[in-house]
Write a protein that holds these residues in place. Structure first.
Motif, PDB file in Angstrom:
ATOM      1  N   ILE A 100       8.836  12.335   0.084  1.00  0.00           N
ATOM      2  CA  ILE A 100       9.198  11.006   0.595  1.00  0.00           C
ATOM      3  C   ILE A 100       7.972  10.100   0.670  1.00  0.00           C
ATOM      4  O   ILE A 100       8.017   8.925   0.281  1.00  0.00           O
ATOM      5  N   GLY A 101       6.850  10.633   1.165  1.00  0.00           N
ATOM      6  CA  GLY A 101       5.643   9.820   1.283  1.00  0.00           C
ATOM      7  C   GLY A 101       5.109   9.356  -0.058  1.00  0.00           C
ATOM      8  O   GLY A 101       4.785   8.172  -0.244  1.00  0.00           O
ATOM      9  N   SER A 102       4.998  10.265  -1.014  1.00  0.00           N
ATOM     10  CA  SER A 102       4.472   9.892  -2.335  1.00  0.00           C
ATOM     11  C   SER A 102       5.433   8.972  -3.074  1.00  0.00           C
ATOM     12  O   SER A 102       5.001   8.052  -3.779  1.00  0.00           O
ATOM     13  N   THR A 103       6.742   9.181  -2.906  1.00  0.00           N
ATOM     14  CA  THR A 103       7.723   8.300  -3.555  1.00  0.00           C
ATOM     15  C   THR A 103       7.642   6.892  -2.985  1.00  0.00           C
ATOM     16  O   THR A 103       7.709   5.903  -3.732  1.00  0.00           O
ATOM     17  N   THR A 104       7.495   6.765  -1.673  1.00  0.00           N
ATOM     18  CA  THR A 104       7.397   5.449  -1.048  1.00  0.00           C
ATOM     19  C   THR A 104       6.153   4.704  -1.526  1.00  0.00           C
ATOM     20  O   THR A 104       6.226   3.520  -1.904  1.00  0.00           O
ATOM     21  N   LEU A 105       5.001   5.374  -1.516  1.00  0.00           N
ATOM     22  CA  LEU A 105       3.774   4.732  -1.990  1.00  0.00           C
ATOM     23  C   LEU A 105       3.881   4.332  -3.460  1.00  0.00           C
ATOM     24  O   LEU A 105       3.444   3.242  -3.854  1.00  0.00           O
ATOM     25  N   SER A 106       4.481   5.193  -4.257  1.00  0.00           N
ATOM     26  CA  SER A 106       4.587   4.914  -5.691  1.00  0.00           C
ATOM     27  C   SER A 106       5.512   3.739  -5.958  1.00  0.00           C
ATOM     28  O   SER A 106       5.218   2.897  -6.817  1.00  0.00           O
ATOM     29  N   LEU A 107       6.620   3.650  -5.237  1.00  0.00           N
ATOM     30  CA  LEU A 107       7.541   2.535  -5.450  1.00  0.00           C
ATOM     31  C   LEU A 107       6.913   1.205  -5.052  1.00  0.00           C
ATOM     32  O   LEU A 107       7.097   0.190  -5.740  1.00  0.00           O
ATOM     33  N   ILE A 108       6.174   1.180  -3.948  1.00  0.00           N
ATOM     34  CA  ILE A 108       5.517  -0.068  -3.528  1.00  0.00           C
ATOM     35  C   ILE A 108       4.493  -0.516  -4.567  1.00  0.00           C
ATOM     36  O   ILE A 108       4.482  -1.677  -5.002  1.00  0.00           O
TER      37      ILE A 108
END
Length: 298
Positions: A100-108
């Motif tokens: 969840i953390g890496s996906t959120t950073l990557s999407l932003i």
């Protein structure tokens, strides 16, 4: 004359039956048989994981007396051992946190990068987009060596935070490349009208582009979450303690002792580890399908 006219009528009556049989056979050979083979090959590993998870050790080790494709005496011993005698709940929580953390950073990061490359039209934007795509093609087996040095220097070794910060190195290029193509499907005239009305670029991105790009964002999020969940090389290289390992690494390193494979626990861990991804896909499958058809249909 009557007999002569009746004969073609009988032939014409038999022709549709022949055509129907021919089309049914063709449909069977061209559609149903390949589709059945595809479904069998695709679902058989999950079926094998499921039956192995509920088989007692006596059935797993004796295929001469027990059917390998069926369960005679189902048991929950392997799942109980996995959940209560190992740190599997901790591994699952760590994997979820990292994904969840890496996906959120990557999407932003990828949303801002894709919008800038596609909409701002600065000099060399096409080459920047190509460079980002080429960065995605670099294999992780080459990048993890310099990344390991950086992780150790920042004191992040053996920490889930290291994975959250490292995974965007291969997620951002992919998401950016995916969103660039999706932003192209959004009519630029909508943003031009907003610019005439005095809206800023951030307002346009927040109020116009992002609402239209929700299917594309969800599609990129699905791929990012899946790649983060299944990643193995970085998690193996940067995490050492058993409590901080992710599910793909922990199953292989903690449930295998020497040359002894705990097949029941291994398959149970693999089966439970695949459920969050399957649930994630099922919740957003409609958005994923719509992302393949474009943002705005004329």
């Amino acid at each position: 004359m009557t007999d002569t006219v009746a004969q073609p009528t009988a032939d014409a009556r038999a022709a549709p039956d022949t055509m129907a049989w021919d089309s049914g056979l063709r449909r069977l050979m061209m559609i149903y048989l390949p589709l059945g083979c595809f479904v069998l090959i695709l679902l058989f590993p999950f079926y094998w994981m499921a039956i192995t998870s509920f088989k007692p050790n006596a059935e797993l080790m004796n295929y001469k007396e027990h059917n390998p494709f069926w369960i005679s005496s189902p048991t929950l011993a392997h799942i109980k051992h996995l959940l209560f005698d190992t740190a599997y709940p901790r591994w699952l929580w760590t994997t979820m946190l990292v994904a969840i953390g890496s996906t959120t950073l990557s999407l932003i990061a990828s949303t801002l990068a894709a919008y800038a490359i596609e909409r701002l039209r600065f000099r060399g934007s096409a080459y920047v987009g190509l460079g980002i795509y080429l960065a995605y093609l670099v294999p992780p087996s080459i990048l993890f060596i310099p990344l390991a040095t950086v992780v150790v220097q920042f004191g992040l070794f053996d920490s889930p935070l290291a994975l959250i910060l490292v995974y965007p190195t291969f997620l951002v290029p992919f998401c950016t490349w995916l969103l660039i193509g999706y932003f192209k499907s959004i009519p630029y005239e909508l943003e031009e009208c907003a610019l005439v009305d005095g809206a800023t670029r951030l307002q346009i991105l927040r109020r116009i582009t992002l609402p239209l790009a929700v299917p594309g964002l969800i599609s990129a999020g699905i791929f990012s979450f899946t790649l983060s969940w299944n990643e193995f090389i970085y998690a193996l290289a940067f995490i050492q303690s058993g409590a901080n390992k992710t599910v793909p690494v922990a199953i292989l390193t903690e449930l295998v002792t020497g040359d002894v494979y705990q097949w029941g626990a291994l398959m149970a861990g693999s089966l439970l580890g695949s459920l969050p991804v399957a649930i994630f896909y099922s919740l957003f499958v409609d958005y994923y399908v719509s992302s393949l058809t474009g943002a705005v249909k004329e």
